[in-house]
Scaffold this motif. Sequence first.
Motif, PDB file in Angstrom:
ATOM      1  N   PRO A  47       0.822  -1.218   0.000  1.00 44.01           N
ATOM      2  CA  PRO A  47       0.000   0.000   0.000  1.00 44.01           C
ATOM      3  C   PRO A  47       0.851   1.261   0.000  1.00 44.01           C
ATOM      4  CG  PRO A  47      -0.004  -1.042   2.177  1.00 44.01           C
ATOM      5  CD  PRO A  47       0.682  -1.994   1.245  1.00 44.01           C
ATOM      6  N   ALA A  48       0.229   2.366  -0.394  1.00 40.69           N
ATOM      7  CA  ALA A  48       0.956   3.633  -0.501  1.00 40.69           C
ATOM      8  C   ALA A  48       1.585   4.037   0.822  1.00 40.69           C
ATOM      9  CB  ALA A  48       0.011   4.732  -0.989  1.00 40.69           C
ATOM     10  N   ARG A  49       0.941   3.721   1.931  1.00 40.06           N
ATOM     11  CA  ARG A  49       1.462   4.150   3.232  1.00 40.06           C
ATOM     12  C   ARG A  49       2.787   3.487   3.585  1.00 40.06           C
ATOM     13  NH1 ARG A  49      -2.769   0.664   4.273  1.00 40.06           N
ATOM     14  NH2 ARG A  49      -2.409  -1.037   5.765  1.00 40.06           N
ATOM     15  N   SER A  50       3.109   2.362   2.919  1.00 35.88           N
ATOM     16  CA  SER A  50       4.384   1.690   3.176  1.00 35.88           C
ATOM     17  C   SER A  50       5.445   2.080   2.152  1.00 35.88           C
ATOM     18  CB  SER A  50       4.199   0.176   3.167  1.00 35.88           C
ATOM     19  OG  SER A  50       3.819  -0.285   1.882  1.00 35.88           O
ATOM     20  N   SER A  51       5.121   3.031   1.282  1.00 33.70           N
ATOM     21  CA  SER A  51       6.059   3.463   0.232  1.00 33.70           C
ATOM     22  C   SER A  51       6.360   4.950   0.329  1.00 33.70           C
ATOM     23  CB  SER A  51       5.464   3.142  -1.154  1.00 33.70           C
ATOM     24  OG  SER A  51       5.169   1.766  -1.288  1.00 33.70           O
ATOM     25  N   LEU A  52       6.321   5.480   1.544  1.00 32.32           N
ATOM     26  CA  LEU A  52       6.460   6.935   1.705  1.00 32.32           C
ATOM     27  C   LEU A  52       7.734   7.471   1.072  1.00 32.32           C
ATOM     28  CD1 LEU A  52       5.637   9.665   2.934  1.00 32.32           C
ATOM     29  CD2 LEU A  52       6.874   8.996   5.009  1.00 32.32           C
ATOM     30  N   TRP A  53       8.876   6.831   1.333  1.00 34.47           N
ATOM     31  CA  TRP A  53      10.140   7.387   0.869  1.00 34.47           C
ATOM     32  C   TRP A  53      10.336   7.175  -0.618  1.00 34.47           C
ATOM     33  CZ3 TRP A  53      11.316  10.868   3.982  1.00 34.47           C
ATOM     34  CH2 TRP A  53      11.018  10.731   5.333  1.00 34.47           C
ATOM     35  N   ALA A  54       9.767   6.119  -1.181  1.00 36.66           N
ATOM     36  CA  ALA A  54       9.809   5.935  -2.635  1.00 36.66           C
ATOM     37  C   ALA A  54       9.049   7.052  -3.338  1.00 36.66           C
ATOM     38  CB  ALA A  54       9.216   4.572  -3.008  1.00 36.66           C
ATOM     39  N   LEU A  55       8.004   7.559  -2.681  1.00 41.06           N
ATOM     40  CA  LEU A  55       7.190   8.616  -3.270  1.00 41.06           C
ATOM     41  C   LEU A  55       7.715  10.012  -2.959  1.00 41.06           C
ATOM     42  CD1 LEU A  55       3.667   7.170  -2.341  1.00 41.06           C
ATOM     43  CD2 LEU A  55       4.850   6.977  -4.536  1.00 41.06           C
ATOM     44  N   THR A  56       8.448  10.144  -1.846  1.00 40.28           N
ATOM     45  CA  THR A  56       8.870  11.465  -1.387  1.00 40.28           C
ATOM     46  C   THR A  56      10.204  11.923  -1.963  1.00 40.28           C
ATOM     47  OG1 THR A  56       7.684  11.150   0.705  1.00 40.28           O
ATOM     48  CG2 THR A  56       9.428  12.826   0.670  1.00 40.28           C
ATOM     49  N   ILE A  57      11.166  11.028  -2.053  1.00 41.98           N
ATOM     50  CA  ILE A  57      12.509  11.418  -2.522  1.00 41.98           C
ATOM     51  C   ILE A  57      12.479  12.067  -3.903  1.00 41.98           C
ATOM     52  CG2 ILE A  57      14.797  10.552  -3.116  1.00 41.98           C
ATOM     53  CD1 ILE A  57      14.173  10.747  -0.099  1.00 41.98           C
ATOM     54  N   PRO A  58      11.689  11.578  -4.875  1.00 38.97           N
ATOM     55  CA  PRO A  58      11.640  12.276  -6.172  1.00 38.97           C
ATOM     56  C   PRO A  58      11.178  13.719  -6.055  1.00 38.97           C
ATOM     57  CG  PRO A  58      10.757  10.058  -6.402  1.00 38.97           C
ATOM     58  CD  PRO A  58      10.944  10.294  -4.932  1.00 38.97           C
ATOM     59  N   LEU A  59      10.266  14.010  -5.117  1.00 37.21           N
ATOM     60  CA  LEU A  59       9.821  15.387  -4.930  1.00 37.21           C
ATOM     61  C   LEU A  59      10.949  16.262  -4.403  1.00 37.21           C
ATOM     62  CD1 LEU A  59       7.089  13.825  -5.100  1.00 37.21           C
ATOM     63  CD2 LEU A  59       6.188  15.464  -3.446  1.00 37.21           C
ATOM     64  N   LEU A  60      11.719  15.725  -3.472  1.00 32.03           N
ATOM     65  CA  LEU A  60      12.836  16.484  -2.912  1.00 32.03           C
ATOM     66  C   LEU A  60      13.903  16.740  -3.964  1.00 32.03           C
ATOM     67  CD1 LEU A  60      13.167  14.630   0.505  1.00 32.03           C
ATOM     68  CD2 LEU A  60      12.160  16.889   0.096  1.00 32.03           C
ATOM     69  N   LEU A  61      14.151  15.751  -4.814  1.00 30.27           N
ATOM     70  CA  LEU A  61      15.160  15.926  -5.861  1.00 30.27           C
ATOM     71  C   LEU A  61      14.670  16.883  -6.944  1.00 30.27           C
ATOM     72  CD1 LEU A  61      16.592  12.308  -6.119  1.00 30.27           C
ATOM     73  CD2 LEU A  61      17.578  14.322  -5.006  1.00 30.27           C
ATOM     74  N   ALA A  62      13.370  16.894  -7.187  1.00 25.33           N
ATOM     75  CA  ALA A  62      12.822  17.877  -8.119  1.00 25.33           C
ATOM     76  C   ALA A  62      13.006  19.282  -7.556  1.00 25.33           C
ATOM     77  CB  ALA A  62      11.347  17.591  -8.378  1.00 25.33           C
ATOM     78  N   ALA A  63      12.741  19.447  -6.253  1.00 24.70           N
ATOM     79  CA  ALA A  63      12.943  20.750  -5.611  1.00 24.70           C
ATOM     80  C   ALA A  63      14.416  21.140  -5.639  1.00 24.70           C
ATOM     81  CB  ALA A  63      12.419  20.709  -4.179  1.00 24.70           C
ATOM     82  N   ARG A  64      15.294  20.158  -5.483  1.00 26.00           N
ATOM     83  CA  ARG A  64      16.728  20.446  -5.559  1.00 26.00           C
ATOM     84  C   ARG A  64      17.104  20.902  -6.965  1.00 26.00           C
ATOM     85  NH1 ARG A  64      21.149  15.757  -4.470  1.00 26.00           N
ATOM     86  NH2 ARG A  64      20.641  15.205  -6.621  1.00 26.00           N
ATOM     87  N   THR A  65      16.554  20.252  -7.970  1.00 27.40           N
ATOM     88  CA  THR A  65      16.821  20.639  -9.354  1.00 27.40           C
ATOM     89  C   THR A  65      16.383  22.075  -9.626  1.00 27.40           C
ATOM     90  OG1 THR A  65      16.571  18.355 -10.120  1.00 27.40           O
ATOM     91  CG2 THR A  65      16.312  20.087 -11.774  1.00 27.40           C
ATOM     92  N   LEU A  66      15.284  22.471  -8.992  1.00 24.92           N
ATOM     93  CA  LEU A  66      14.753  23.828  -9.162  1.00 24.92           C
ATOM     94  C   LEU A  66      15.400  24.827  -8.206  1.00 24.92           C
ATOM     95  CD1 LEU A  66      11.009  22.799  -9.500  1.00 24.92           C
ATOM     96  CD2 LEU A  66      12.465  23.681 -11.333  1.00 24.92           C
ATOM     97  N   ARG A  67      16.399  24.360  -7.465  1.00 25.09           N
ATOM     98  CA  ARG A  67      17.135  25.174  -6.497  1.00 25.09           C
ATOM     99  C   ARG A  67      16.215  25.755  -5.418  1.00 25.09           C
ATOM    100  NH1 ARG A  67      21.191  28.716 -10.194  1.00 25.09           N
ATOM    101  NH2 ARG A  67      19.357  28.849 -11.504  1.00 25.09           N
ATOM    102  N   LEU A  68      15.291  24.900  -4.973  1.00 25.96           N
ATOM    103  CA  LEU A  68      14.382  25.277  -3.896  1.00 25.96           C
ATOM    104  C   LEU A  68      14.677  24.534  -2.600  1.00 25.96           C
ATOM    105  CD1 LEU A  68      11.031  25.257  -5.915  1.00 25.96           C
ATOM    106  CD2 LEU A  68      12.349  27.259  -5.185  1.00 25.96           C
TER     107      LEU A  68
END
Length: 382
Positions: free
Chosen positions: A159-180
Amino acid sequence: MSASLDPSRLEDAEAAEAADPGGMLRQVASSAAQVREARRAAAEAGLAELAEDGRPRGIVVAGTGSSAVPGDVLAAVCGPGSAVPISTVRGYRLPGWVGAADLVVAVSPSGAAEDTLEVAAEAARRGCRLLVVGDAASPLAELAARSRGVVVPVRPAGPARSSLWALTIPLLLAARTLRLADVPDTVLESTAELLEDVAHRCRPSSEPFVNPAKRLALDLAGDVPLVWGSSAPSAAAAYRMCCQLGENAKYPAVFGEVPETGRNQVAVFDGFFARAGSQAGPADPDDFFRDRVDEPEHGLHLVLMRDVEEHPRVRRRCEASAALARDRGVAVTEIRAEGAHPLERIASLIALADYVTVYLAIALGVDPASEPAVQELEARIA
């Protein structure tokens, strides 16, 4: 059949795993691996395309249920000093202000969640930049491909609740790419190592009196948890814990943030579930071997998620709230964040809380992976 507490289910790894047929403990233990795998998947997805038109005016994360929590983590890690606003949509509509200058991130492990798909389709019609985190062979990924969006593939596993970091890390790296966001690879690796350390301390083979997650799970059983955060990272972790108590343990909890507790939640210290009427007086929550026979069957339990970076007024409010609760016989547990970077701190809190909720489910005889009421609801509205 109603749940009943049986601490013996937590005594050893064999008993715990037998009471966890869905393998939720193994999925929680995979958090560090999720961080590393998601980092590789994001690196191969071409996130640089998101920055071709410069920094977006705003970021909107669309998700449902547990798939929306990555948006909360992103906002907490970026902090109040973020150069652009970050918001999370839990529903079927985008805010009216969202337009072509904004980035919409659609998060869905299966890539088939109807509300997330509808929000992503609306984002595409408005000409927004689109990032999809989910199954690469899904309707959501197909929509992103048609809209010249970027897809970070997530391998569906539980379930999605057991995949938090698989779903979250791409968002953080996208923010890093945008220098945010300042989230270097060294922080990602140190976060993974911290998650491994928590997994070791909370492993199923560790006995309850030395396992912090088992210990807190048994202390919460029968109580009504009030889970408060003292900062943006710890508040996101507190909200996550309340969600996990509901989904994993099928157990109610009340979420709050220390600066916002004010009168409404502090007032309940004098309410029906307070232990003030107990002749035994407040129990010492740090005494695992205390005699629980004379303790009231039910009561409030204040769980304070503390951060290393707290406003002085918030710190004083935490200390005063804890003292006030104890004076009224309310049990208090403080969970302190570990690490220096906001990602490390929020990960340390979430990791422990995830184990607590799974162990509470096991102790109550509840399958943490099952969701019969949710499935029935979905069948009724289909």
